[in-house]
Write a protein that holds these residues in place. Structure first.
Motif, PDB file in Angstrom:
ATOM      1  N   ALA A 236       0.889  -1.043  -0.060  1.00 35.12           N
ATOM      2  CA  ALA A 236      -0.052   0.117  -0.030  1.00 35.12           C
ATOM      3  C   ALA A 236       0.710   1.207   0.002  1.00 35.12           C
ATOM      4  O   ALA A 236       0.729   2.304  -0.704  1.00 35.12           O
ATOM      5  CB  ALA A 236      -1.016   0.098   1.338  1.00 35.12           C
ATOM      6  N   ILE A 237       1.841   1.071   0.937  1.00 31.70           N
ATOM      7  CA  ILE A 237       2.816   2.242   0.664  1.00 31.70           C
ATOM      8  C   ILE A 237       3.468   2.458  -0.527  1.00 31.70           C
ATOM      9  O   ILE A 237       3.697   3.761  -0.973  1.00 31.70           O
ATOM     10  CB  ILE A 237       3.991   2.344   1.538  1.00 31.70           C
ATOM     11  CG1 ILE A 237       3.260   2.303   3.261  1.00 31.70           C
ATOM     12  CG2 ILE A 237       5.072   3.359   1.734  1.00 31.70           C
ATOM     13  CD1 ILE A 237       4.194   2.073   4.058  1.00 31.70           C
ATOM     14  N   ALA A 238       3.674   1.390  -1.230  1.00 31.27           N
ATOM     15  CA  ALA A 238       4.563   1.745  -2.539  1.00 31.27           C
ATOM     16  C   ALA A 238       3.544   2.073  -3.361  1.00 31.27           C
ATOM     17  O   ALA A 238       3.848   3.137  -4.244  1.00 31.27           O
ATOM     18  CB  ALA A 238       4.969   0.309  -3.000  1.00 31.27           C
ATOM     19  N   GLY A 239       2.240   1.764  -3.533  1.00 32.06           N
ATOM     20  CA  GLY A 239       1.339   2.357  -4.383  1.00 32.06           C
ATOM     21  C   GLY A 239       1.082   3.593  -4.103  1.00 32.06           C
ATOM     22  O   GLY A 239       0.920   4.603  -4.996  1.00 32.06           O
ATOM     23  N   GLY A 240       0.808   4.187  -2.828  1.00 35.59           N
ATOM     24  CA  GLY A 240       0.801   5.626  -2.410  1.00 35.59           C
ATOM     25  C   GLY A 240       1.836   6.424  -2.822  1.00 35.59           C
ATOM     26  O   GLY A 240       1.475   7.660  -3.339  1.00 35.59           O
ATOM     27  N   MET A 241       3.355   6.003  -2.702  1.00 33.19           N
ATOM     28  CA  MET A 241       4.176   6.814  -3.181  1.00 33.19           C
ATOM     29  C   MET A 241       4.178   7.092  -4.597  1.00 33.19           C
ATOM     30  O   MET A 241       4.466   7.928  -5.215  1.00 33.19           O
ATOM     31  CB  MET A 241       5.581   6.022  -2.864  1.00 33.19           C
ATOM     32  CG  MET A 241       5.898   6.170  -1.176  1.00 33.19           C
ATOM     33  SD  MET A 241       7.336   5.124  -0.887  1.00 33.19           S
ATOM     34  CE  MET A 241       7.701   5.696   0.890  1.00 33.19           C
ATOM     35  N   ILE A 242       3.865   5.922  -5.442  1.00 31.72           N
ATOM     36  CA  ILE A 242       3.814   6.180  -7.050  1.00 31.72           C
ATOM     37  C   ILE A 242       2.627   7.224  -7.208  1.00 31.72           C
ATOM     38  O   ILE A 242       2.997   8.146  -8.026  1.00 31.72           O
ATOM     39  CB  ILE A 242       3.388   4.727  -7.339  1.00 31.72           C
ATOM     40  CG1 ILE A 242       4.512   3.924  -7.478  1.00 31.72           C
ATOM     41  CG2 ILE A 242       2.726   4.954  -8.975  1.00 31.72           C
ATOM     42  CD1 ILE A 242       4.254   2.331  -7.737  1.00 31.72           C
ATOM     43  N   GLN A 243       1.352   6.927  -6.551  1.00 35.72           N
ATOM     44  CA  GLN A 243       0.551   8.006  -6.920  1.00 35.72           C
ATOM     45  C   GLN A 243       0.721   9.455  -6.396  1.00 35.72           C
ATOM     46  O   GLN A 243       0.543  10.364  -7.206  1.00 35.72           O
ATOM     47  CB  GLN A 243      -0.958   7.526  -6.018  1.00 35.72           C
ATOM     48  CG  GLN A 243      -2.105   8.372  -6.516  1.00 35.72           C
ATOM     49  CD  GLN A 243      -2.432   8.233  -7.900  1.00 35.72           C
ATOM     50  OE1 GLN A 243      -2.542   7.031  -8.505  1.00 35.72           O
ATOM     51  NE2 GLN A 243      -2.324   9.104  -8.875  1.00 35.72           N
ATOM     52  N   ALA A 244       1.590   9.580  -5.283  1.00 31.14           N
ATOM     53  CA  ALA A 244       1.964  11.001  -4.844  1.00 31.14           C
ATOM     54  C   ALA A 244       2.669  11.392  -5.727  1.00 31.14           C
ATOM     55  O   ALA A 244       2.678  12.818  -6.032  1.00 31.14           O
ATOM     56  CB  ALA A 244       2.435  10.692  -3.248  1.00 31.14           C
TER      57      ALA A 244
END
Length: 336
Positions: A236-244
């Motif tokens: 989830a953090i990896a996805g959040g970083m990509i989206q950010a």
């Protein structure tokens, strides 16, 4: 860096050099101000509605004795986050960060339904990766999407800077395995004591993780490696970083676990790295090697090894100081 970025960087550096101080006298704060300006593509960056997103998930590998604490502590700590009693609650309140906690994979049900607590439970924890991949491909993708969705939600409310924290007993094991694979470092260099293992526990952890690493040595696709070795909260953090990064947001990177998620995010989208501010160097073995690999200079070195995003919350005032210096500090012409 494009020619547009180069021109913007030159203008920002000229503004900083013109402030009422000797050249370079504010050291790393000056570089921080330049970075935030480049992330936001403006000479006058703003840090609006800052958020700290904490993702929580359990790990099936804990049944192998790789942590000093039982898996049930994950559930208890999420309840502590909800009640406002954890270190991250204290530091976010102190420094004006909005805290949002997300159950993406905790083994337990939460009755609470508040604006500060979100349920995106993909599954009640990962599987025991010693015998099968921690997540299916669909579960891994769903966890990544949960992170992206949460980031888009806070971005919609005007957030321009976001930090990431985690809670998950056993997740230093996942982080060490991901570090081993994405950095191509010997596994034993990546393994630390986590929540405080004694020597016997550390030997057990090293033995188990070597068996896990050997089982999945054939994998090469980043998402497949994440599914096999990661955690739901790390995905989830990896996805959040990509989206950010896609949203042009400033990303605050915490310690060992969050940086392992960044290794995944960077493998999937290399440009993510440019948006990252590295908040501190963790006391966990391997984190300094991660930072060196990423050519990162952390803002703090306080021997922290708590996780939760605490390093982000503690370092955020320095990011504020850098931006305020750029926007508010007088120039030398006021002296003459």
């Amino acid at each position: 860096m494009s020619s547009t970025d180069t021109t913007l960087e030159q203008r920002v550096r000229q503004r900083i050099d013109g402030k009422t101080k000797p050249l370079g006298a504010l050291g790393q704060l000056e570089e921080l101000a330049v970075q935030v300006a480049l992330i936001q593509q403006t000479e006058t960056p703003v840090l609006d509605n800052p958020h700290l997103l904490v993702f929580a998930g359990d790990h099936g590998l804990t049944t192998e004795g790789i942590s000093a604490y039982p898996a049930a502590v994950t559930y208890g700590m999420v309840q502590n986050f909800i009640a406002g009693g954890a270190a991250i609650n204290v530091f976010c309140r102190q420094n004006g960060l909005n805290l949002l906690v997300c159950d993406v994979g905790v083994d337990g049900t939460f009755a609470e339904n508040t604006p500060e607590f979100v349920k995106f439970k993909v599954s009640p924890g990962t599987r025991n990766m010693r015998y099968e991949p921690a997540m299916t491909a669909d579960e891994c993708a769903a966890a990544v999407d949960a992170g992206k969705t949460l980031v888009n939600g806070v971005a919609y409310r005007g957030c321009t800077v976001v930090g990431f924290g985690e809670m998950g007993i056993g997740n230093t094991s996942s982080a060490a395995l991901l570090m081993h694979r994405f950095m191509n470092r010997p596994l034993q260099e990546c393994i630390g004591r986590g929540t405080g293992l004694d020597e016997a526990g550390l030997r057990q952890k090293r033995t188990i993780l070597q068996a896990v690493a050997d089982r999945y040595v054939h994998l090469t696709d980043p998402m497949a490696i994440l599914a096999a070795l990661g955690g739901l909260e790390i995905a989830a953090i990896a996805g959040g970083m990509i989206q950010a990064a896609e949203n042009g947001m400033v990303i605050l990177v915490d310690g060992f676990i969050a940086t392992s998620a960044l290794l995944v995010a960077q493998a999937l989208v290399p440009s993510v790295r440019a948006n990252c501010i590295f908040c501190h160097q963790s006391d966990e073995a391997g984190h300094r090697l991660m930072l060196d690999y990423l050519n990162a200079k952390p803002l703090l070195h306080l021997d922290l090894r708590l996780g939760e995003g605490t390093g982000c919350a503690l370092a955020y005032p320095l990011v504020q100081a850098a931006v305020n210096m750029l926007n508010e500090m007088a120039t030398m012409d006021v002296l003459y």
